[in-house]
Scaffold this active site. Structure first.
Site, PDB file in Angstrom:
ATOM      1  N   HIS A  85      12.698   0.006   2.784  1.00 51.78           N
ATOM      2  CA  HIS A  85      11.608   0.873   2.320  1.00 51.78           C
ATOM      3  C   HIS A  85      10.945   1.532   3.528  1.00 51.78           C
ATOM      4  O   HIS A  85      10.834   0.919   4.593  1.00 51.78           O
ATOM      5  CB  HIS A  85      10.592   0.112   1.466  1.00 51.78           C
ATOM      6  N   ASP A  87       7.796   3.049   3.302  1.00 51.10           N
ATOM      7  CA  ASP A  87       6.332   2.953   3.267  1.00 51.10           C
ATOM      8  C   ASP A  87       5.889   1.708   4.027  1.00 51.10           C
ATOM      9  O   ASP A  87       6.654   0.740   4.183  1.00 51.10           O
ATOM     10  CB  ASP A  87       5.809   2.938   1.837  1.00 51.10           C
ATOM     11  N   ASP A 116       8.720  -4.035   9.549  1.00 53.69           N
ATOM     12  CA  ASP A 116       8.602  -3.981   8.092  1.00 53.69           C
ATOM     13  C   ASP A 116       8.173  -2.594   7.642  1.00 53.69           C
ATOM     14  O   ASP A 116       6.984  -2.305   7.607  1.00 53.69           O
ATOM     15  CB  ASP A 116       7.591  -5.034   7.645  1.00 53.69           C
ATOM     16  N   GLU A 146       6.959   0.241  -1.834  1.00 57.37           N
ATOM     17  CA  GLU A 146       7.141  -1.210  -1.950  1.00 57.37           C
ATOM     18  C   GLU A 146       5.871  -1.976  -1.610  1.00 57.37           C
ATOM     19  O   GLU A 146       5.523  -2.942  -2.286  1.00 57.37           O
ATOM     20  CB  GLU A 146       8.286  -1.653  -1.034  1.00 57.37           C
ATOM     21  N   GLU A 147       5.159  -1.539  -0.577  1.00 58.26           N
ATOM     22  CA  GLU A 147       3.983  -2.282  -0.135  1.00 58.26           C
ATOM     23  C   GLU A 147       2.825  -2.186  -1.128  1.00 58.26           C
ATOM     24  O   GLU A 147       1.921  -3.028  -1.107  1.00 58.26           O
ATOM     25  CB  GLU A 147       3.511  -1.770   1.235  1.00 58.26           C
TER      26      GLU A 147
END
Length: 438
Positions: A85, A87, A116, A146-147
């Site tokens: 991801h 984001d 991350d 995702e976050e």
């Protein structure tokens, strides 16, 4: 696979990660420009297209853009899906350098998303660039929210399952047990998030005139929360077992103390091993409290208080049953007949990988070759709901969780960083896998 080929791509990997980190791709339009996410999405699509997997942007139901691509393989070859991801979490305070400019310190690369999960995007890209001709079909899915946990990609999966169908799925959003230790994450804890509100009176009352008889909502809430852990720190929600054992790689106590930054003289919690407590047992955390702050507080008995609770549950526990157990526990320990309202925020199912199939066997060999040592397994306390969605839709697919986010990366915290050798070794392993997996 020539190890030197991957090593020769590390300069480009550094430049790629620098460009990606500079994009403030926090999927929260109330606080960050949505154009930054769009820029990161387009950059990612262009980079994977240039690396040999043509990609396009697709809007998901939560408004975020997913990067999706497919390069068919030879006739009859299996298909491998690469996930990450773009984001990131908001930067927060306490950085030693700008979170939006990749910085080199102590042999590591620092910046928000460096590990991350932009570091995993770069790991996938480096692997693809190192492979002259993959022996498999390759799909790419890079998520944009995702976050935020808004389920945009899961909803997109429900509507377009063919986009994700694959024989092997590599989730690039976890990490090794330690730098240089090749690790599969084989299980993820699920979660139950609730808001607990306690009310007792029409308004606050002077503690000198009424304290002692007036039902203190904050004291009632503190009493309730205190029953959720025992004196050793074990989670004690009635109806939930808390004696499970982890049978994979262990997490040495001293390493955990260093990784977690535990102060000298302060105990770790729980009566199991660190691995038991992190990956095999439920864990209740009080995420926040709504009550008067100490600074500026007045002499008053509080009429209301609220807590946000996060219950992590291991594989084998059902989140609905865990929610029922938590609410029943809180009802049983409520003092003085105070009024309690429990609002369910979210449920997440735990995940347990199927190991031992041909993809796991091939990737285990690739990781061992890349790192020069035996592969171990670990669990993860965090949740990746997409794994459960993949498992439901594609029960025969082998789902492998790996990535660059080892403990020193400090993901979600200030001074997040990545160890460049982790990108290099994992890219080499993935390249070997893409060449040899049949």
């Amino acid at each position: 696979m020539d190890r030197g080929r991957v090593a020769g791509l590390m300069g480009r990997a550094r430049r790629d990660l620098g460009e990606l980190v500079a994009m403030r791709s926090v999927a929260d339009p109330a606080r960050f420009p949505v154009e930054e996410c769009l820029r990161a999405a387009q950059w990612t699509a262009d980079a994977f297209t240039e690396a040999g997997v043509p990609c396009k942007l697709y809007e998901t139901p939560d408004g975020s853009q997913a990067v999706v691509g497919h390069r068919p393989g030879p006739e009859g070859a299996p298909t491998v899906l690469l996930y990450a991801h773009y984001d990131v979490q908001p930067p927060g305070e306490g950085w030693s350098s700008s979170p939006w400019r990749l910085a080199d310190r102590e042999g590591r690369w620092f910046g928000r998303g460096a590990a991350d999960c932009k570091g995993n995007i770069v790991m996938h890209l480096t692997a693809l660039r190192a492979v002259a001709e993959p022996a498999v079909g390759v799909k790419v899915v890079v998520e944009g929210s995702e976050e935020q946990g808004t389920d945009g990609l899961e909803q997109f999966l429900e509507r377009h399952p063919d986009v994700f169908e694959a024989d092997a799925i590599i989730i690039g959003d976890t990490g090794n047990l330690a730098v240089g230790v090749p690790t599969f994450t084989t299980c993820l804890r699920g979660q139950v998030n609730v808001l607990v509100t306690v009310t007792t009176m029409a308004g606050a009352l002077h503690s000198g005139m009424y304290g002692g008889a007036a039902p203190d909502a904050l004291a009632a809430l503190i009493h309730m929360l205190g029953t959720l852990r025992d004196a050793s720190g074990n989670t004690t929600v009635r109806g939930l077992p808390c004696d499970q054992r982890w049978d994979g790689a262990q997490y040495p106590v001293e390493q955990f103390r260093r990784d977690a930054g535990i102060l000298d003289g302060v105990d770790v919690t729980g009566t199991g091993t660190i691995a038991d407590m992190l990956w095999a047992r439920p864990a209740l955390t009080v995420l926040g409290l709504d009550c008067p702050p100490a600074a500026g507080s007045v002499a008053a008995v509080q009429p209301g208080a609220r807590a946000r609770l996060n219950l992590r549950i291991p594989p084998g526990m059902d989140p609905e049953e865990a929610y029922d157990a938590l609410t029943a526990h809180l009802a049983d320990v409520t003092p003085w007949h105070v009024r309690v309202e429990i609002e369910l925020e979210s449920l997440g199912r735990p995940f347990l990988a199927r190991t031992g199939g041909p993809a796991y066997t091939a990737m285990t060999a690739a990781l061992s070759e890349a790192y020069g040592r035996k592969v171990v397994t670990q669990g993860q306390g965090g949740s990746i709901p997409l794994c459960g969605a993949f498992q439901r839709h594609f029960p025969d697919a082998e789902i492998m969780l790996m990535g660059v986010e080892e403990p020193r990366a400090l993901i979600h915290a200030a001074d997040e960083s990545v160890e460049p050798s982790e990108i290099e070794h994992l890219a080499l392993a993935e390249a070997i896998f893409l060449e040899r997996y049949r």
